[in-house]
Design an enzyme around this catalytic site. Sequence first.
Site, PDB file in Angstrom:
ATOM      1  N   CYS A  29      -8.524  -1.530   7.895  1.00  9.70           N
ATOM      2  CA  CYS A  29      -6.792  -1.337   7.047  1.00  9.70           C
ATOM      3  C   CYS A  29      -6.311   0.043   6.772  1.00  9.70           C
ATOM      4  O   CYS A  29      -5.401   0.605   7.652  1.00  9.70           O
ATOM      5  CB  CYS A  29      -6.419  -2.755   6.121  1.00  9.70           C
ATOM      6  SG  CYS A  29      -7.248  -4.000   6.407  1.00  9.70           S
ATOM      7  N   HIS A  39      -1.495  -5.438   2.347  1.00 14.53           N
ATOM      8  CA  HIS A  39      -2.926  -5.877   2.143  1.00 14.53           C
ATOM      9  C   HIS A  39      -2.230  -7.788   2.098  1.00 14.53           C
ATOM     10  O   HIS A  39      -1.437  -7.471   0.961  1.00 14.53           O
ATOM     11  CB  HIS A  39      -3.950  -5.481   1.010  1.00 14.53           C
ATOM     12  CG  HIS A  39      -4.711  -4.989   1.740  1.00 14.53           C
ATOM     13  ND1 HIS A  39      -5.036  -3.419   1.902  1.00 14.53           N
ATOM     14  CD2 HIS A  39      -5.304  -5.456   2.754  1.00 14.53           C
ATOM     15  CE1 HIS A  39      -6.041  -3.291   2.521  1.00 14.53           C
ATOM     16  NE2 HIS A  39      -6.058  -4.067   3.261  1.00 14.53           N
ATOM     17  N   GLU A  46       1.102  -1.272   0.446  1.00 17.73           N
ATOM     18  CA  GLU A  46      -0.088   0.118  -0.127  1.00 17.73           C
ATOM     19  C   GLU A  46       0.755   1.084   0.218  1.00 17.73           C
ATOM     20  O   GLU A  46       1.719   1.858   1.003  1.00 17.73           O
ATOM     21  CB  GLU A  46      -0.802  -0.128   1.296  1.00 17.73           C
ATOM     22  CG  GLU A  46      -1.578  -0.607   1.603  1.00 17.73           C
ATOM     23  CD  GLU A  46      -2.815  -0.943  -0.140  1.00 17.73           C
ATOM     24  OE1 GLU A  46      -2.984  -0.228  -0.309  1.00 17.73           O
ATOM     25  OE2 GLU A  46      -3.275  -2.201   0.182  1.00 17.73           O
TER      26      GLU A  46
HETATM   27  N1  PCA Z   1      -9.101  -6.254   6.595  1.00 17.20           N
HETATM   28  C1  PCA Z   1     -10.153  -5.003   5.878  1.00 17.20           C
HETATM   29  C2  PCA Z   1      -9.865  -4.796   7.874  1.00 17.20           C
HETATM   30  C3  PCA Z   1      -9.481  -6.372   8.740  1.00 17.20           C
HETATM   31  C4  PCA Z   1      -8.772  -6.709   7.421  1.00 17.20           C
HETATM   32  O1  PCA Z   1      -7.777  -7.646   7.638  1.00 17.20           O
HETATM   33  C5  PCA Z   1      -9.532  -4.390   4.999  1.00 17.20           C
HETATM   34  O2  PCA Z   1      -9.158  -4.521   4.436  1.00 17.20           O
HETATM   35  O3  PCA Z   1     -10.056  -2.638   5.665  1.00 17.20           O
END
Ligand code: PCA
Length: 193
Positions: free
Chosen positions: A140, A165, A77
């Site tokens: 996140c 992610h 990210e």
């Molecule tokens: N993914 C979600 C919230 C918690 C997670 O593991 C997200 O992408 O915001």
Amino acid sequence: MTILITGFESFGKVMDNPSQRIVEHLANQKRPNLITQILPVDYVRATDKLIPLIEKHKPDAILLLGVAQMRKEISLERIAVNINDASIPDNEGNLKQGQQIVPDAPVGYWSTLPLEVMYDSISSAEIPVKYSNHAGAYLCNHVMYRALHYLAMTRKADIPCGFIHVPDVTAVPLKQQIQVIELCLQVLKKETV
Ligand code: PCA
């Protein structure tokens, strides 16, 4: 050096969060200088857990993890955005749509992780990886923004901090996801003085 690494618990349709599995795997190894934490999928409690951990352990780097169920690659990210805007509520039932995370604060923060070096390291291991321009507008992105805002406000912006992610384990198996995070920890150790 001390590294803080976090994952998230399950939420919504995600019954088993691979980011939680990765962090639990690392926690079981009881490595010195690695602080591990599973964060609740709760706008208030996630921040209330994360910020005191940074204050207490004063990590030299912060690596935040979560799952992006629909993506097929590891996503590095680039930016946290000052917005909560989700289609589902958090695990406490709070639905946030179109609300600033911190009113009147900067619109966004760049990740301060060495993303290019991480990218090269992951792709050298032949694991699918891509850059992502933002981490969504749910938990996140929320914790990424909160952590970077806290570091900016407390003059600690030199501490590398950001979000990765991971995809569902059907796209990248958990074993490879763990390998990716090991590679990223090695990069942080090399790149952070
Ligand atoms: N993914 C979600 C919230 C918690 C997670 O593991 C997200 O992408 O915001």
